[in-house]
Design an enzyme around this catalytic site. Structure first.
Site, mmCIF file in Angstrom:
data_model
loop_
_atom_site.group_PDB
_atom_site.id
_atom_site.type_symbol
_atom_site.label_atom_id
_atom_site.label_comp_id
_atom_site.label_asym_id
_atom_site.label_seq_id
_atom_site.Cartn_x
_atom_site.Cartn_y
_atom_site.Cartn_z
ATOM 1 N N CYS A 68 98.376 40.274 66.081
ATOM 2 C CA CYS A 68 98.466 41.646 66.182
ATOM 3 C C CYS A 68 99.935 42.239 66.559
ATOM 4 C CB CYS A 68 97.825 42.334 68.086
ATOM 5 S SG CYS A 68 98.653 44.037 68.169
ATOM 6 N N LYS A 128 96.985 33.407 71.089
ATOM 7 C CA LYS A 128 98.906 34.813 70.999
ATOM 8 C C LYS A 128 99.802 34.064 72.383
ATOM 9 C CE LYS A 128 99.441 39.052 70.599
ATOM 10 N NZ LYS A 128 98.271 40.826 71.252
ATOM 11 N N ASN A 179 94.480 45.479 67.322
ATOM 12 C CA ASN A 179 94.563 46.472 68.018
ATOM 13 C C ASN A 179 95.765 47.406 68.424
ATOM 14 O OD1 ASN A 179 91.222 46.275 69.287
ATOM 15 N ND2 ASN A 179 92.212 44.057 68.988
ATOM 16 N N ASN A 183 94.572 35.019 74.526
ATOM 17 C CA ASN A 183 93.872 35.928 73.680
ATOM 18 C C ASN A 183 94.248 35.145 71.930
ATOM 19 O OD1 ASN A 183 93.704 38.002 71.336
ATOM 20 N ND2 ASN A 183 95.449 39.498 72.533
ATOM 21 N N GLU A 223 91.662 41.217 66.395
ATOM 22 C CA GLU A 223 91.806 40.969 67.949
ATOM 23 C C GLU A 223 90.884 41.008 68.719
ATOM 24 O OE1 GLU A 223 94.616 42.692 69.590
ATOM 25 O OE2 GLU A 223 95.832 40.993 70.723
ATOM 26 N N GLU A 247 98.321 42.545 79.160
ATOM 27 C CA GLU A 247 97.285 41.433 78.173
ATOM 28 C C GLU A 247 98.348 39.812 79.221
ATOM 29 O OE1 GLU A 247 97.498 41.113 74.043
ATOM 30 O OE2 GLU A 247 97.684 43.222 74.000
HETATM 31 N N1 CDV Z 1 96.916 44.227 71.091
HETATM 32 C C1 CDV Z 1 98.306 44.488 70.764
HETATM 33 O O1 CDV Z 1 99.309 43.306 70.471
HETATM 34 N N2 CDV Z 1 99.039 45.680 70.270
HETATM 35 C C2 CDV Z 1 100.664 46.313 70.382
HETATM 36 C C3 CDV Z 1 100.937 46.600 71.573
HETATM 37 C C4 CDV Z 1 102.292 46.825 71.541
HETATM 38 C C5 CDV Z 1 100.596 47.862 70.919
HETATM 39 C C6 CDV Z 1 100.908 46.212 68.995
HETATM 40 O O2 CDV Z 1 102.109 45.393 68.259
HETATM 41 O O3 CDV Z 1 100.199 46.244 68.721
#
Ligand code: CDV
Length: 311
Positions: free
Chosen positions: A172, A127, A197, A110, A47, A146
């Protein structure tokens, strides 16, 4: 004729604020060459793979925020990725921050794209499950903005035919939501590509580090099995300007088993040969949706967003 696909996940080590696009793209190109040398025909990047994970920073100047966004894809900095894809016959998934103009208005998403072995964009995903918050949290060790910097994706969870398979994408936090995978499962998905991430620290509630990795693997392994699909999960890992991100990039089989996993927190490629028919028996037996799903009892899933105790 068995359908097999050698696929790779390309984990990225940290990208610092000072790292420019050309340096990052150079790393991505090296990872593509490594994946190709290992025999892969498809490689998944993380991501927001072109920049540091910028939602950790509170910013109010829109020009400063927009420095992290791509106005075109491919653009001058990213064109080499597409050229190399075509040269090597290697498709890829790439996550990035998308700035687009639609009906005269600017929108920020995103986003991830699916690029085929001819270097053509065949799919785009924006996203949907944006985590974090939109206000400044002065007491948090870092921000997760975000919800401030992106709009919720407006294109749903689609699948595309690529690499002789049915391919879906998510990003993610989406991986933690069974709805993400079930909507793709209902379209017969065979490979879900996902970049992430995940900070090592939960800013909302203290959690031991091992739990961050456990929840990541739990989510992708359970969702792979429950939908009879391969999952290719690529992390951005290590410490970006001192802020930690978990690694744990993995290739998960439709059985829920881990077929390959990265060991470190730096740039790293792992590969596996995907048997694209492996999920068939799961889709025909345990998770035969047509036979076993009881949608008349699932209404709350689409009619209610938050939990409500009524007893
Ligand atoms: N970039 C993300 O979406 N990170 C999320 C947050 C909640 C840590 C994740 O699900 O990893």
């Amino acid at each position: 004729m068995p359908r097999k696909l050698k696929a790779a996940v390309a984990q990225l080590g940290p990208i610092h604020l000072a790292d420019g696009r050309p340096a990052v793209v150079k790393r991505l190109l090296a990872l593509m060459r490594e994946a190709h040398a290992a025999g892969a025909r498809f490689v998944v990047f993380p991501e927001l793979a072109l920049t540091t994970f910028f939602p950790r920073y509170w910013m109010t100047d829109q020009n400063e925020i927009d420095r992290f966004f791509e106005r075109e894809m491919p653009g001058p900095d990213t064109q080499p990725l597409f050229d190399l894809a075509r040269e090597l016959g290697l498709g890829f998934y790439l996550g990035y921050a998308e700035l687009t103009q639609e009906k005269g208005e600017l929108h920020r998403y995103n986003t991830s794209i699916l690029v085929d072995a001819d270097g053509r964009i065949v799919g785009r995903y924006r996203k949907i499950h944006l985590p974090g918050h939109s206000e400044h949290l002065p007491d948090a060790p870092f921000q997760h903005l975000e919800k401030r910097y992106f709009e919720v994706g407006n294109e749903g969870f689609k699948v595309w035919r690529a690499f002789d398979a049915v391919v879906g994408m998510c990003i993610c936090n989406d991986r933690r939501w069974p709805e993400t995978f079930r909507v793709m499962g209902l379209q017969g998905v065979e490979i879900v590509a996902l970049g992430y991430n995940t900070p090592t620290e939960n800013i909302h509630h203290p959690e031991p580090l091992h739990l961050r990795m456990f929840h990541h693997l739990l989510a992708i392994q359970a969702n792979a099995y429950q939908n009879g699909t391969w999952v290719l999960a690529a992390a951005k890992a290590g410490k970006e300007d001192g802020f930690g991100l978990i690694g744990g990039s993995a290739i998960v089989a439709p059985t829920g088993e881990i077929a390959a996993r990265t060991l470190g927190e730096d740039d790293e490629v792992v590969t596996a040969t995907l048997d694209l028919d492996l999920g068939d028996y799961i889709k025909r037996t345990m998770f035969n949706f047509e036979k076993h799903r009881r949608i008349e009892h699932y209404r709350l899933i689409t009619e209610r967003t938050g939990a409500k105790v009524e007893v």
